[in-house]
Design an enzyme around this catalytic site. Sequence first.
Site, PDB file in Angstrom:
ATOM      1  N   LYS A  23      82.837 -21.044  66.051  1.00  0.00           N
ATOM      2  CA  LYS A  23      82.340 -19.810  65.439  1.00  0.00           C
ATOM      3  C   LYS A  23      82.207 -19.923  63.918  1.00  0.00           C
ATOM      4  O   LYS A  23      81.588 -19.061  63.292  1.00  0.00           O
ATOM      5  CB  LYS A  23      83.243 -18.638  65.809  1.00  0.00           C
ATOM      6  CG  LYS A  23      83.178 -18.299  67.297  1.00  0.00           C
ATOM      7  CD  LYS A  23      83.990 -17.067  67.629  1.00  0.00           C
ATOM      8  CE  LYS A  23      83.835 -16.651  69.078  1.00  0.00           C
ATOM      9  NZ  LYS A  23      84.547 -17.573  70.013  1.00  0.00           N
TER      10      LYS A  23
HETATM   11  C1  LIG Z   1      84.120 -17.729  71.349  1.00  0.00           C
HETATM   12  C2  LIG Z   1      84.603 -18.908  72.095  1.00  0.00           C
HETATM   13  C3  LIG Z   1      84.021 -19.325  73.316  1.00  0.00           C
HETATM   14  C4  LIG Z   1      82.930 -18.541  74.003  1.00  0.00           C
HETATM   15  O1  LIG Z   1      81.718 -18.542  73.301  1.00  0.00           O
HETATM   16  P1  LIG Z   1      80.611 -17.444  73.613  1.00  0.00           P
HETATM   17  O2  LIG Z   1      79.559 -17.646  72.602  1.00  0.00           O
HETATM   18  O3  LIG Z   1      81.305 -16.114  73.466  1.00  0.00           O
HETATM   19  O4  LIG Z   1      80.147 -17.666  75.008  1.00  0.00           O
HETATM   20  C5  LIG Z   1      84.490 -20.476  73.918  1.00  0.00           C
HETATM   21  N1  LIG Z   1      85.502 -21.188  73.372  1.00  0.00           N
HETATM   22  C6  LIG Z   1      86.089 -20.831  72.213  1.00  0.00           C
HETATM   23  C7  LIG Z   1      87.196 -21.656  71.688  1.00  0.00           C
HETATM   24  C8  LIG Z   1      85.662 -19.684  71.537  1.00  0.00           C
HETATM   25  O5  LIG Z   1      86.278 -19.323  70.397  1.00  0.00           O
END
Ligand SMILES: *Cc1c(COP(=O)(O)O)cnc(C)c1O
Length: 433
Positions: free
Chosen positions: A107
């Site tokens: 993210k």
């Molecule tokens: C946010 C997140 C996900 C999921 O991603 P999405 O875009 O919400 O499908 C998977 N793994 C981790 C470690 C995350 O922080």
Amino acid sequence: MKYYSTNKQAPLADLRKAVVKGLAEDKGLYMPETIHRLPQEFFDNIQDISFQDIAYNVASAFFGEDVELDALQEIVYDTLRFDCPVAKITDNIYSLELFHGPTLAFKDVGARFMARLLRYFIRMEDEEQVNVLVATSGDTGSAVANGFLGVEGIHVYVLYPKGKVSPIQECQFTTLGQNITAIEIDGVFDDCQALVKSAFMDKELNQHMKLTSANSINVARFLPQAFYYFNAYARMKEQGLANQLVMCVPSGNFGNICSALFGHRMGLPIKRFIAANNSNDIFYNYLLTGKYEPRPSIQTLANAMDVGDPSNFARIYDLYNGSHEQITKLISGATYNDQQIRETMRECFAETGYILDPHGACGYRALKEGLKKEEIGVFCETAHPAKFKEKVDEILSIDIEIPERLAAFMKGEKKSVPMSKDFADFKKYLMSR
Ligand SMILES: *Cc1c(COP(=O)(O)O)cnc(C)c1O
């Protein structure tokens, strides 16, 4: 470029409005009216291009009509001050490590890009201060807080549930200071989210201060994740392994995989996709039945994927005109419970020495079970396993080392504002700011 709402009941928006508002007036998600195909020449030479330059090409296709190219290039370069390598795990399975950013989570890219794009619009329009509200169960808060740290003109309020986030995660947004305020809510994650939603709907508060959200419904947060997939293709092509690529994405809110599908629409030659779920198998069931039936989320080991009503499903549905046939032709699914996640982490560690985190484990297993013999699979490892140290240590009986970058956060002084889960208290606090 204009953006329309997936609910089709709101006026078109320009990029600035889509980024500042987040959600359309009809509660739909913004979609770009056109998705440009990148020229064949770009794909022919992509193996010789760096992650940063690949990203700049992709960003120009998305945002080039609305952001001056010099500024866009600076935003991209300033966002991507780290790499995104591909690691070989077995003969036909590779890990795309999305965890080399400042908070060791994928993210980081979306959060950093959004912060810089928002700053660009604030400067251009000479806008008053923008306040970002974000509710977090851990990962989102740290990525957003670090992405926006020190960005002038923007103040971030991170709301998190008292005693419910891991100590490592908590340090990542409570020790920063500057333009980041951590608010410790006496409640659970849903209370934090409810407070943020109430704040967006409160007229008086919105007249007092400019509020926006920074979750993956925001186009500036989810689209830049497409950079990862172009880079994955390039790094595999470099090794002559890109002819029958299968991309597997551990998914929760489906923002990450949705950005990959945008990449595919832009011409990225990925053969097919797998969305790996934990026990929250709403999308998996949609693939089987053609019916989308959201449910309350179930708590699992891969908690960043504990989503019972994935918001970006609306974008995927829109991208393929609601055609279940088109969607199932390109995307398949998988779902694993906690027991299977544990088993997979142990098996992978024993056989290959690679330490998976619980999210990546879902991706690895889906490839292991689903690849055909002529295919090569790449799964996203979405977080560094040390972010889930307590769980990973216990499952693998190891003592995983905490990377320097994470350890540094833990030395800082924790500061947060204690708050009840009562909206009146939260509003009073914001009105005094
Ligand atoms: C946010 C997140 C996900 C999921 O991603 P999405 O875009 O919400 O499908 C998977 N793994 C981790 C470690 C995350 O922080």
